[in-house]
Design an enzyme around this catalytic site. Structure first.
Site, mmCIF file in Angstrom:
data_model
loop_
_atom_site.group_PDB
_atom_site.id
_atom_site.type_symbol
_atom_site.label_atom_id
_atom_site.label_comp_id
_atom_site.label_asym_id
_atom_site.label_seq_id
_atom_site.Cartn_x
_atom_site.Cartn_y
_atom_site.Cartn_z
ATOM 1 N N GLY A 24 0.893 -1.169 0.000
ATOM 2 C CA GLY A 24 0.000 0.000 0.000
ATOM 3 C C GLY A 24 0.925 1.212 0.000
ATOM 4 O O GLY A 24 2.033 1.132 0.550
ATOM 5 N N ASP A 25 0.528 2.316 -0.614
ATOM 6 C CA ASP A 25 1.493 3.399 -0.876
ATOM 7 C C ASP A 25 2.312 3.812 0.351
ATOM 8 O O ASP A 25 3.539 3.815 0.328
ATOM 9 C CB ASP A 25 0.789 4.603 -1.522
ATOM 10 C CG ASP A 25 -0.172 5.336 -0.588
ATOM 11 O OD1 ASP A 25 -0.799 4.688 0.285
ATOM 12 O OD2 ASP A 25 -0.306 6.567 -0.718
ATOM 13 N N THR A 26 1.625 4.143 1.449
ATOM 14 C CA THR A 26 2.350 4.644 2.625
ATOM 15 C C THR A 26 3.140 3.525 3.318
ATOM 16 O O THR A 26 4.212 3.768 3.878
ATOM 17 C CB THR A 26 1.362 5.258 3.636
ATOM 18 O OG1 THR A 26 0.276 4.326 3.822
ATOM 19 C CG2 THR A 26 0.811 6.579 3.129
ATOM 20 N N TYR B 56 -5.935 -6.146 -2.867
ATOM 21 C CA TYR B 56 -5.939 -5.825 -4.297
ATOM 22 C C TYR B 56 -5.194 -6.895 -5.078
ATOM 23 O O TYR B 56 -4.372 -7.624 -4.520
ATOM 24 C CB TYR B 56 -5.392 -4.428 -4.595
ATOM 25 C CG TYR B 56 -3.893 -4.241 -4.468
ATOM 26 C CD1 TYR B 56 -3.301 -3.969 -3.247
ATOM 27 C CD2 TYR B 56 -3.079 -4.300 -5.604
ATOM 28 C CE1 TYR B 56 -1.937 -3.760 -3.147
ATOM 29 C CE2 TYR B 56 -1.713 -4.083 -5.512
ATOM 30 C CZ TYR B 56 -1.144 -3.818 -4.283
ATOM 31 O OH TYR B 56 0.210 -3.613 -4.181
ATOM 32 N N LYS C 1 8.324 14.908 -8.618
ATOM 33 C CA LYS C 1 8.799 13.689 -9.291
ATOM 34 C C LYS C 1 8.121 13.593 -10.650
ATOM 35 O O LYS C 1 6.963 13.953 -10.790
ATOM 36 C CB LYS C 1 8.402 12.445 -8.479
ATOM 37 C CG LYS C 1 9.034 12.347 -7.128
ATOM 38 C CD LYS C 1 8.391 11.235 -6.307
ATOM 39 C CE LYS C 1 6.975 11.572 -5.916
ATOM 40 N NZ LYS C 1 6.299 10.534 -5.131
ATOM 41 N N GLY D 146 8.699 10.585 -13.222
ATOM 42 C CA GLY D 146 9.245 9.409 -13.885
ATOM 43 C C GLY D 146 10.750 9.491 -14.040
ATOM 44 O O GLY D 146 11.467 9.854 -13.106
ATOM 45 N N ALA E 68 7.179 2.972 -7.380
ATOM 46 C CA ALA E 68 8.367 3.797 -7.686
ATOM 47 C C ALA E 68 8.365 5.076 -6.846
ATOM 48 O O ALA E 68 9.359 5.410 -6.183
ATOM 49 C CB ALA E 68 8.395 4.158 -9.168
ATOM 50 N N ASP F 64 6.616 5.766 -4.131
ATOM 51 C CA ASP F 64 6.645 5.471 -2.686
ATOM 52 C C ASP F 64 8.083 5.193 -2.234
ATOM 53 O O ASP F 64 8.515 5.629 -1.162
ATOM 54 C CB ASP F 64 5.790 4.235 -2.356
ATOM 55 C CG ASP F 64 4.413 4.297 -2.987
ATOM 56 O OD1 ASP F 64 3.901 5.409 -3.190
ATOM 57 O OD2 ASP F 64 3.859 3.216 -3.286
HETATM 58 P P1 ADP Z 1 4.843 7.751 -9.164
HETATM 59 O O1 ADP Z 1 4.970 6.303 -8.737
HETATM 60 O O2 ADP Z 1 4.533 8.670 -8.021
HETATM 61 O O3 ADP Z 1 4.039 7.981 -10.408
HETATM 62 P P2 ADP Z 1 7.111 8.480 -10.833
HETATM 63 O O4 ADP Z 1 6.693 7.688 -12.029
HETATM 64 O O5 ADP Z 1 7.159 9.952 -10.994
HETATM 65 O O6 ADP Z 1 6.312 8.152 -9.493
HETATM 66 O O7 ADP Z 1 8.541 7.943 -10.413
HETATM 67 C C1 ADP Z 1 9.047 8.146 -9.114
HETATM 68 C C2 ADP Z 1 10.541 8.049 -9.173
HETATM 69 O O8 ADP Z 1 10.908 6.758 -9.673
HETATM 70 C C3 ADP Z 1 11.176 9.043 -10.120
HETATM 71 O O9 ADP Z 1 11.416 10.280 -9.479
HETATM 72 C C4 ADP Z 1 12.453 8.335 -10.494
HETATM 73 O O10 ADP Z 1 13.422 8.540 -9.479
HETATM 74 C C5 ADP Z 1 12.056 6.860 -10.474
HETATM 75 N N1 ADP Z 1 11.758 6.363 -11.830
HETATM 76 C C6 ADP Z 1 10.550 6.174 -12.410
HETATM 77 N N2 ADP Z 1 10.688 5.680 -13.677
HETATM 78 C C7 ADP Z 1 12.018 5.552 -13.900
HETATM 79 C C8 ADP Z 1 12.839 5.068 -14.994
HETATM 80 N N3 ADP Z 1 12.330 4.636 -16.150
HETATM 81 N N4 ADP Z 1 14.192 5.066 -14.824
HETATM 82 C C9 ADP Z 1 14.743 5.483 -13.665
HETATM 83 N N5 ADP Z 1 14.042 5.942 -12.617
HETATM 84 C C10 ADP Z 1 12.706 5.982 -12.708
#
Ligand code: ADP
Length: 303
Positions: A28-30, A86, A221, A223, A252, A254
């Protein structure tokens, strides 16, 4: 030892290994953030505030928390509800579909069951999902708790983690998430969340919105794109090393938050903390599931 209390819901996670086989975990996220924070900062006390049921899966979760060295002093028990659940199905193209059974989970009653105080917490962490699962009366009780932490000199950390289906409508989500930003010292807005929730299409718009609500430290953040950090009037961008062989992006964000906070609460500056957060996130997306098995996690982090 600094003490952080993390509030939210941990569910049973069922993942299909093949057509007929499911593997079971707890996530779960947290909770994911609590696990990675504790793994990365052994000398920080991490308590998870939630409610679980009287079912055997709830007992297993308590045991898992013990294995992860997460304190269970803030775990409440509901007599008539179970743990939420889930299931994730991954098709042959790697696309994931989620199904949830969480509407009447024990965690949705956490603030009704809560009867303690968190006045000795240095940091209190919650998310938009933590807020979304509560009814309005419990949300207000949560904000009273947040106020008491801040009044005692503690810091509040918030990640909006917008999940539209958990809210009545977008307006309701905006109202409560804005209120949460208004009570936060550190926030982790994500690009996708802000696009869906507010229609923000760039980092400047996200920053302007969150800063206007009074958040002092904002980590945006997005990705594999660099992490933007705003601290008062300063702005910096921390590059993210792209992971080419992404296995599963679940958790990712979290994991990033857990890594970032582990470094930050250990006295690192924002840029070092973001680099470390990105490293933890890169590790987690290189393995299936939200919680990476401990041995693989530490091996990958050390590499
Ligand atoms: P959320 O899960 O909140 O949607 P993000 O997709 O923004 O989060 O990703 C959170 C963090 O995971 C990013 O800040 C980055 O550090 C890492 N991350 C996500 N995708 C990649 C990727 N393809 N390669 C490297 N790091 C990634």
């Amino acid at each position: 030892m600094s003490k952080i209390v993390i509030f939210g819901e941990c569910m049973v996670e069922l993942v299909n290994r093949d057509a007929d086989t499911l593997s079971k975990g707890y996530a779960g996220d947290t909770y994911n953030t609590a696990v990675y924070l504790k793994r990365c900062a052994h000398d920080i006390s991490v308590s998870y505030l939630t409610a679980i049921g009287a079912d055997f899966l709830s007992d297993e979760l308590l045991f898992k928390m013990g294995e992860e060295e997460i304190n269970t002093d803030q775990v409440y028990r509901s007599n008539d509800r179970n743990l939420g659940l889930y299931m994730v199905r991954t098709d042959k193209h790697g696309e994931r579909t989620f199904a949830y059974w969480r509407a009447n989970s024990a965690a949705t009653q956490t603030m009704n069951l809560f009867n303690g105080s968190l006045n000795n917490a240095d940091v209190f962490y919650f998310s938009g999902i933590s807020l979304a699962i509560l009814d309005d009366a419990q949300r207000l009780k949560l904000f009273d708790l947040v106020d008491s932490v801040r009044a005692a000199g503690g810091k509040v950390v918030f990640d909006p983690n917008y999940r539209p289906r958990l809210w009545k409508d977008q307006q309701e989500a905006q109202t409560w998430i804005d209120k949460a930003y208004g009570h936060a010292d550190i926030a982790f807005p994500g690009g996708d969340d802000h696009l869906a929730l507010y229609g923000h299409t760039d980092v400047d718009a996200i920053h302007a919105h969150v800063a206007a609500l009074g958040v002092a430290e904002i980590i945006v953040k997005n990705g594999a794109v660099g992490v933007h950090i705003y601290q008062g009037k300063t702005h910096c961008i921390v590059p993210v090393e792209r992971v080419e062989q992404v296995v599963d992006t679940t958790a990712a964000g979290d994991a990033f938050n857990g890594g970032y906070l582990s470094a930050r609460l250990s006295g690192k500056d924002v840029t070092d903390s973001a680099s470390f957060g990105a490293k933890v996130a890169a590790t987690v997306i290189s393995y299936p599931g939200a919680i990476v098995e401990k041995e693989a996690f530490f091996k990958h982090i050390a590499a």
